[in-house]
Write a protein that holds these residues in place. Structure first.
Motif, short mmCIF file in Angstrom:
data_model
loop_
_atom_site.label_atom_id
_atom_site.label_comp_id
_atom_site.label_asym_id
_atom_site.label_seq_id
_atom_site.Cartn_x
_atom_site.Cartn_y
_atom_site.Cartn_z
N GLU A 1 39.43 36.47 16.49
CA GLU A 1 38.69 36.07 15.23
C GLU A 1 39.01 34.53 15.00
O GLU A 1 40.39 34.10 15.27
CB GLU A 1 39.25 36.81 14.25
CG GLU A 1 40.57 37.22 13.76
CD GLU A 1 40.97 37.95 12.56
OE1 GLU A 1 40.08 38.81 12.51
OE2 GLU A 1 41.82 37.65 11.99
N THR B 1 42.53 30.18 16.50
CA THR B 1 42.03 31.38 17.29
C THR B 1 43.02 32.38 16.89
O THR B 1 44.15 32.25 17.38
CB THR B 1 41.77 31.45 18.60
OG1 THR B 1 40.85 30.22 18.95
CG2 THR B 1 41.18 32.47 19.46
N LEU C 1 39.73 41.88 19.21
CA LEU C 1 38.66 40.77 19.71
C LEU C 1 39.23 39.48 19.04
O LEU C 1 39.86 39.64 17.98
CB LEU C 1 37.17 41.04 19.53
CG LEU C 1 36.76 42.11 20.38
CD1 LEU C 1 35.42 42.59 19.65
CD2 LEU C 1 36.60 42.12 21.59
N GLU D 1 32.25 35.55 16.13
CA GLU D 1 33.87 35.41 16.18
C GLU D 1 34.38 34.82 14.77
O GLU D 1 35.66 34.92 14.46
CB GLU D 1 34.42 34.83 17.34
CG GLU D 1 34.07 35.68 18.57
CD GLU D 1 32.94 35.23 19.24
OE1 GLU D 1 32.22 34.49 18.54
OE2 GLU D 1 32.83 35.53 20.50
N PRO E 1 35.41 30.98 22.18
CA PRO E 1 34.81 30.87 20.98
C PRO E 1 34.88 29.65 20.31
O PRO E 1 34.12 29.33 19.53
CB PRO E 1 35.36 32.02 20.32
CG PRO E 1 35.99 32.90 21.38
CD PRO E 1 36.57 32.22 22.25
N ARG F 1 43.52 37.16 16.39
CA ARG F 1 43.02 38.44 17.14
C ARG F 1 42.80 39.40 16.05
O ARG F 1 43.66 39.67 15.22
CB ARG F 1 44.06 38.89 18.06
CG ARG F 1 43.29 39.58 19.08
CD ARG F 1 44.48 39.98 20.21
NE ARG F 1 45.86 39.08 20.45
CZ ARG F 1 46.77 39.66 20.78
NH1 ARG F 1 46.72 40.82 21.23
NH2 ARG F 1 47.92 38.86 20.78
N ASP F 2 41.66 40.01 15.89
CA ASP F 2 41.42 41.16 14.95
C ASP F 2 42.36 42.39 15.56
O ASP F 2 42.08 43.12 16.65
CB ASP F 2 40.06 41.70 15.02
CG ASP F 2 39.45 42.46 14.26
OD1 ASP F 2 40.52 43.48 13.82
OD2 ASP F 2 38.51 42.43 13.53
#
Ligand SMILES: C[S@@+](CC[C@H](N)C(=O)[O-])C[C@H]1O[C@@H](n2cnc3c(N)ncnc32)[C@H](O)[C@@H]1O
Length: 551
Positions: free
Chosen positions: A298, A288, A296, A325, A250, A290-291
């Motif tokens: 974020e 980067t 996923l 994202e 992403p 992580r949710d």
């Protein structure tokens, strides 16, 4: 494989880190014939405490001349990923960028530096044994992934060998000692060899860097604009990149979107010119996380600009916020002429101002400028090793001192088994983050304090009880002599030394175990294990976790 002379190794491995600008107060200087290993200092270079003379002055039969053309063989890699090369039958060390172990080549001596010289490769005669195709087209230019065309197994061997040589030659631990092989642990590989970085910083610039073969191209104005990575050795030239294989997918989507849109003459924000100090866009920092609910990725996008003009960023913000994202778009405003990405002011342009990440079961809120381990996947492995070395009993009776604690991540992961954790860190923002992270995870048995561990005095140690375990995780220059002396006096039963520079790590464990001879100070620790960990595949960086126990 022939051994590299120890005096040359000290030179090669205790020089400055390859990617960081070092201020004159943290230089590691050497004299040519009689190397002096110096300590990270506090601006007072006259303090004789900081120096340690090495005595090896082995004579050398061969001294190359400047511009001499030689046939060379690369034997191993030194710190910064430079190839350590030799002329047949000579012990003299020559360093070459982009030479890899096993490679034979013709090189020209470009610089002589006391007991070693630098060479420029002219022609490869036979390639190194472990050649692979570098998946990234920029690998041979950008200076980040110096060893992408070396098989991963060979990269690991080279890193392991480097640590071993340093432990022997700088740390003065004999490999003839029957315990040596038990102490030296094999390197822990990284399972994820690409897309492992959770943070990348790209720069905008007005001068595009071109490889030699394209130098004849004349680029003007907008064609000369670039967004990417600084070409090695240039502060003003940018290698334009549209993706980086070390960052997440992403993050590459975002980089491509910015590349497609930032030079649109209709939209108009100009890149910052580091010579004339004009222009607007300085850096693009992608993080980067992580949710925690969906697991996923974020992403946070941080534009570093020379002034606050949100209307100039609006068209880019609209494009980027359409990427699912992306949960945060920040603007750090840095009005100084320096090249740093930390702004004096920070604005949220879209979404939230932090992203989340988890480590060893804890949750961390990461803001645009917070420090967080750059390879989250391998940080899990590293922290587990640290926990294992610390070996807390788990009955909440032990005191942990977490030196160079950053945002408190190591101390916080140990806190559940400790009575209390005391952390020290020089950056005030990191200390504030450590407090916030403790609160976020419902941890109340930690105290984080701001302080410069290079400037400790006789009062240091009065604000915490005697620790059972010391964790020390300094930056590349390693520990200051004042701190080493403090630890030798404190005599905590265990020290877990986490290091991102095996050269200064070897020097510091030498002092802790063997003492400071020049000052008649005895060492009082036994090195139980040294565990190299590969946190950054394809780059020259090596992390080590060392366990020392009080004799
Ligand atoms: C390698 S990082 C380790 C951070 C932390 N232990 C972690 O794992 O996230 C080193 C830390 O030492 C801090 N530091 C550097 N020099 C320092 C000094 N002289 N005194 C105290 N802290 C310092 C840096 O700001 C940085 O946070």
């Amino acid at each position: 494989m022939a051994t590299i002379p120890s005096h040359a190794l000290r030179h090669l491995t205790l020089t400055r880190p390859w990617f960081r600008k070092i201020s004159c107060t943290t230089s590691l200087a050497f004299s040519s014939q009689d190397p002096l290993l110096t300590y990270p200092d506090n601006g007072n270079n006259n303090d004789t405490d900081h120096t340690k003379k090495t005595t090896n002055s082995k004579s050398q039969a061969f001294f190359p001349k400047k511009n001499q053309v030689l046939e060379l063989e690369c034997e191993s890699l030194a710190f910064k990923g430079k190839g350590v090369c030799k002329v047949a039958d000579s012990g003299f060390v020559l360093l070459c960028d982009n030479a890899l172990p096993g490679e034979r080549f013709i090189g020209r001596v470009s610089r002589k530096k006391g007991s070693y010289a630098e060479v420029t490769k002219l022609k490869t005669l036979s390639p190194h044994r472990d050649l692979v195709d570098a998946p990234c087209g920029y690998a041979s230019y950008c200076g980040g992934c110096k060893t992408q065309n070396l098989s991963y197994e060979a990269q690991l061997r080279a890193k392991e060998q480097q640590v071993r040589e340093l432990v022997i030659h700088v740390g003065k631990f004999s490999d003839k000692n029957p315990d040596f092989e038990c102490i030296m642990k094999p390197i822990v590989p990284c399972d994820v060899q690409f897309h492992y970085r959770n943070k990348m910083e790209f720069s905008f610039g007005t001068q595009k860097w071109l490889p030699k073969e394209l130098l004849h191209e004349k680029l003007d104005g907008i064609d000369n604009y670039a967004l990417g990575l600084h070409a090695p050795g240039y502060f003003d030239k940018i290698l334009n990149v549209d993706k980086c294989l070390l960052q997440s997918e992403p993050a590459n989507k975002i980089l491509a979107t910015v590349q497609d849109n930032w030079k649109d003459p209709e939209l108009g924000p100009s890149p910052y010119n580091v010579h004339s100090h004009t222009g607007f866009l300085k850096h693009l920092v992608l993080r980067t996380g992580r949710d925690m609910k969906t697991d996923l990725p974020e992403l946070m996008v941080n534009f570093v600009t020379s002034s606050y003009k949100p209307e100039m960023l609006k068209p880019l913000v609209e494009k980027i916020s359409a990427i699912p994202e992306v949960v945060s778009i920040m603007n750090n405003v840095n009005t100084s002429v320096g090249n740093t990405s930390v702004g004096e002011e920070e604005y949220t342009l879209y979404g939230k101002s932090t992203i989340t990440e988890s480590l060893r079961g804890l949750t961390f809120q990461i803001s645009a400028n917070s420090f967080f381990q750059t390879n989250t996947h391998q940080a899990e492995v590293l922290y587990k090793l640290i926990e294992d070395c610390a070996g807390l009993r788990g009955d909440a009776s032990e005191i942990v001192l977490d030196l160079f604690c950053g945002t408190g991540t190591i101390g916080l992961t140990l806190a559940k088994k400790a009575k209390h954790v005391y952390g020290y860190e020089v950056v005030a923002q990191a200390v504030a983050d450590a407090h916030r992270n403790a609160k976020l995870n419902g941890i109340s048995n930690t105290t984080f304090l701001q302080g410069d561990l290079n400037k400790i005095d006789e009062n240091f140690g009065k604000h915490f009880p005697k620790p059972d375990i010391v964790i020390s995780d300094p930056n590349r220059p390693g520990m200051h002599m004042k701190l080493i002396k403090f630890l030798l006096k404190l005599k905590a039963p265990k020290i877990v030394y986490v290091s991102c520079n095996p050269a200064t790590c070897a020097r510091d464990i030498d002092y802790l175990c063997h003492g400071v001879m020049e000052q008649n100070i005895k060492g009082c620790y036994k090195l139980k294990s040294i565990q190299p960990v590969d946190m950054f595949p394809h780059t020259p960086h090596i992390e080590c976790v060392c366990l020392l126990e009080l004799c």
